[in-house]
Design a protein around this motif. Sequence first.
Motif, short mmCIF file in Angstrom:
data_model
loop_
_atom_site.label_atom_id
_atom_site.label_comp_id
_atom_site.label_asym_id
_atom_site.label_seq_id
_atom_site.Cartn_x
_atom_site.Cartn_y
_atom_site.Cartn_z
N THR A 68 0.86 -1.08 0.10
CA THR A 68 0.08 -0.19 -0.02
C THR A 68 0.80 1.25 -0.03
OG1 THR A 68 -1.83 -1.08 1.35
CG2 THR A 68 -1.91 1.23 1.26
N ILE A 69 0.64 2.02 -0.99
CA ILE A 69 1.35 3.35 -1.20
C ILE A 69 0.42 4.66 -0.55
CG2 ILE A 69 0.51 3.99 -3.38
CD1 ILE A 69 3.31 5.37 -4.00
N ALA A 70 1.16 5.38 0.46
CA ALA A 70 0.44 6.38 0.78
C ALA A 70 1.44 7.42 0.76
CB ALA A 70 -0.07 6.26 2.15
N ARG A 71 0.86 8.76 1.20
CA ARG A 71 1.46 10.12 1.37
C ARG A 71 0.95 11.04 2.32
NH1 ARG A 71 1.67 13.09 -4.21
NH2 ARG A 71 2.67 14.52 -3.18
N ASP A 72 1.68 11.51 3.24
CA ASP A 72 1.39 12.45 4.24
C ASP A 72 1.86 13.92 3.89
OD1 ASP A 72 1.11 14.21 6.41
OD2 ASP A 72 1.32 12.51 7.98
N ASN A 73 1.10 14.64 3.25
CA ASN A 73 1.46 15.96 2.80
C ASN A 73 2.07 16.88 3.87
OD1 ASN A 73 0.89 15.22 0.15
ND2 ASN A 73 -1.26 15.89 0.47
N ALA A 74 1.40 16.90 5.10
CA ALA A 74 1.83 17.61 6.24
C ALA A 74 3.27 17.45 6.66
CB ALA A 74 0.85 17.66 7.40
N LYS A 75 3.65 16.03 6.35
CA LYS A 75 5.07 15.78 6.83
C LYS A 75 5.90 15.63 5.49
CE LYS A 75 3.70 13.07 11.04
NZ LYS A 75 3.60 11.81 11.65
N ASN A 76 5.34 15.80 4.51
CA ASN A 76 6.47 15.84 3.26
C ASN A 76 6.79 14.20 3.22
OD1 ASN A 76 5.63 18.31 2.21
ND2 ASN A 76 7.40 19.12 3.30
N THR A 77 6.12 13.07 3.47
CA THR A 77 6.58 11.96 3.45
C THR A 77 5.82 10.87 2.58
OG1 THR A 77 7.62 12.39 5.75
CG2 THR A 77 7.17 10.10 4.98
N LEU A 78 6.42 10.02 2.04
CA LEU A 78 5.79 9.24 1.19
C LEU A 78 5.82 7.66 1.96
CD1 LEU A 78 4.31 8.46 -1.50
CD2 LEU A 78 6.64 7.75 -2.38
N TYR A 79 5.04 6.74 1.94
CA TYR A 79 5.04 5.52 2.63
C TYR A 79 4.95 4.37 1.68
CZ TYR A 79 4.68 8.53 6.69
OH TYR A 79 4.86 9.31 7.81
N LEU A 80 5.40 3.18 1.94
CA LEU A 80 5.32 1.95 1.29
C LEU A 80 5.14 0.91 2.27
CD1 LEU A 80 4.55 0.77 -1.82
CD2 LEU A 80 6.93 -0.14 -1.44
N GLN A 81 3.76 0.44 2.60
CA GLN A 81 3.59 -0.65 3.46
C GLN A 81 3.62 -1.67 2.58
OE1 GLN A 81 3.04 -0.64 7.09
NE2 GLN A 81 3.17 -2.90 6.56
N MET A 82 4.51 -2.78 3.00
CA MET A 82 4.56 -4.10 2.48
C MET A 82 4.18 -5.27 3.41
SD MET A 82 8.23 -3.13 0.53
CE MET A 82 9.29 -3.07 2.06
N ASN A 83 3.42 -5.94 3.08
CA ASN A 83 2.79 -6.95 3.76
C ASN A 83 3.10 -8.31 3.09
OD1 ASN A 83 1.77 -5.19 5.98
ND2 ASN A 83 0.05 -5.08 4.67
N THR A 84 2.93 -9.58 3.57
CA THR A 84 3.18 -10.78 2.93
C THR A 84 4.43 -10.80 2.17
OG1 THR A 84 0.73 -10.97 3.18
CG2 THR A 84 1.96 -12.81 2.12
N LEU A 85 5.49 -10.38 2.67
CA LEU A 85 6.48 -10.22 1.77
C LEU A 85 7.13 -11.60 1.46
CD1 LEU A 85 8.41 -7.41 3.61
CD2 LEU A 85 7.97 -7.45 1.14
N GLN A 86 7.54 -11.75 0.06
CA GLN A 86 8.08 -12.98 -0.35
C GLN A 86 9.57 -12.76 -1.01
OE1 GLN A 86 5.95 -15.65 -0.67
NE2 GLN A 86 4.67 -14.17 0.27
N PRO A 87 10.42 -13.96 -0.96
CA PRO A 87 11.78 -13.80 -1.61
C PRO A 87 11.98 -12.99 -2.68
CG PRO A 87 11.51 -16.14 -0.64
CD PRO A 87 10.21 -15.20 -0.62
N GLU A 88 10.89 -13.03 -3.62
CA GLU A 88 11.20 -12.16 -4.95
C GLU A 88 10.72 -10.58 -4.73
OE1 GLU A 88 9.10 -15.02 -4.32
OE2 GLU A 88 7.12 -14.65 -5.05
N ASP A 89 10.56 -10.34 -3.61
CA ASP A 89 10.44 -8.69 -3.21
C ASP A 89 11.91 -8.32 -2.80
OD1 ASP A 89 7.22 -9.57 -1.78
OD2 ASP A 89 7.56 -8.69 -3.86
N THR A 90 12.84 -9.16 -2.61
CA THR A 90 14.07 -8.78 -2.27
C THR A 90 14.55 -7.57 -3.44
OG1 THR A 90 14.59 -10.78 -1.03
CG2 THR A 90 16.66 -9.41 -1.89
N ALA A 91 15.11 -6.62 -3.00
CA ALA A 91 15.54 -5.53 -3.80
C ALA A 91 15.98 -4.44 -3.02
CB ALA A 91 14.29 -5.29 -4.83
N VAL A 92 16.80 -3.38 -3.76
CA VAL A 92 16.89 -2.24 -3.29
C VAL A 92 15.71 -1.28 -3.83
CG1 VAL A 92 18.38 -0.09 -3.41
CG2 VAL A 92 19.34 -2.29 -3.54
N TYR A 93 14.98 -0.63 -2.83
CA TYR A 93 13.86 0.14 -3.19
C TYR A 93 14.17 1.58 -3.17
CZ TYR A 93 10.59 -3.96 -2.45
OH TYR A 93 10.08 -5.05 -2.92
#
Length: 121
Positions: A68-93
Amino acid sequence: QVQLVESGGGLVQTGGSLRLSCAASGNLASINVMGWYRQPADKQRELVATITDRGSIDYADSVKDRFTIARDNAKNTLYLQMNTLQPEDTAVYYCNARYYNEYDILRANYWGQGTQVTVSS
């Protein structure tokens, strides 16, 4: 200019969760699309998710219903909530910020330094 600093990466077991954060600073008024990309070892960088300044969201098929991607404009911050992670998700983000002009031409493109996510099997 825009500066992007990612955090929140790390090592997690299969099925686990992580939340990435991207702190943005600088001339953010011109930015109309922000997103997350990832680059597995020895592979090309690929789209994970994007969110526009109007709130339109897009996900790669491989992460739909898990991330799930989300942004908090008040904090100027972008988030990425990652659930049920799998080995194929291994990477530099990488966090990304873009400015498209009124003709949809890309005029600015900024990247963070990246944060490593490793999912052990």
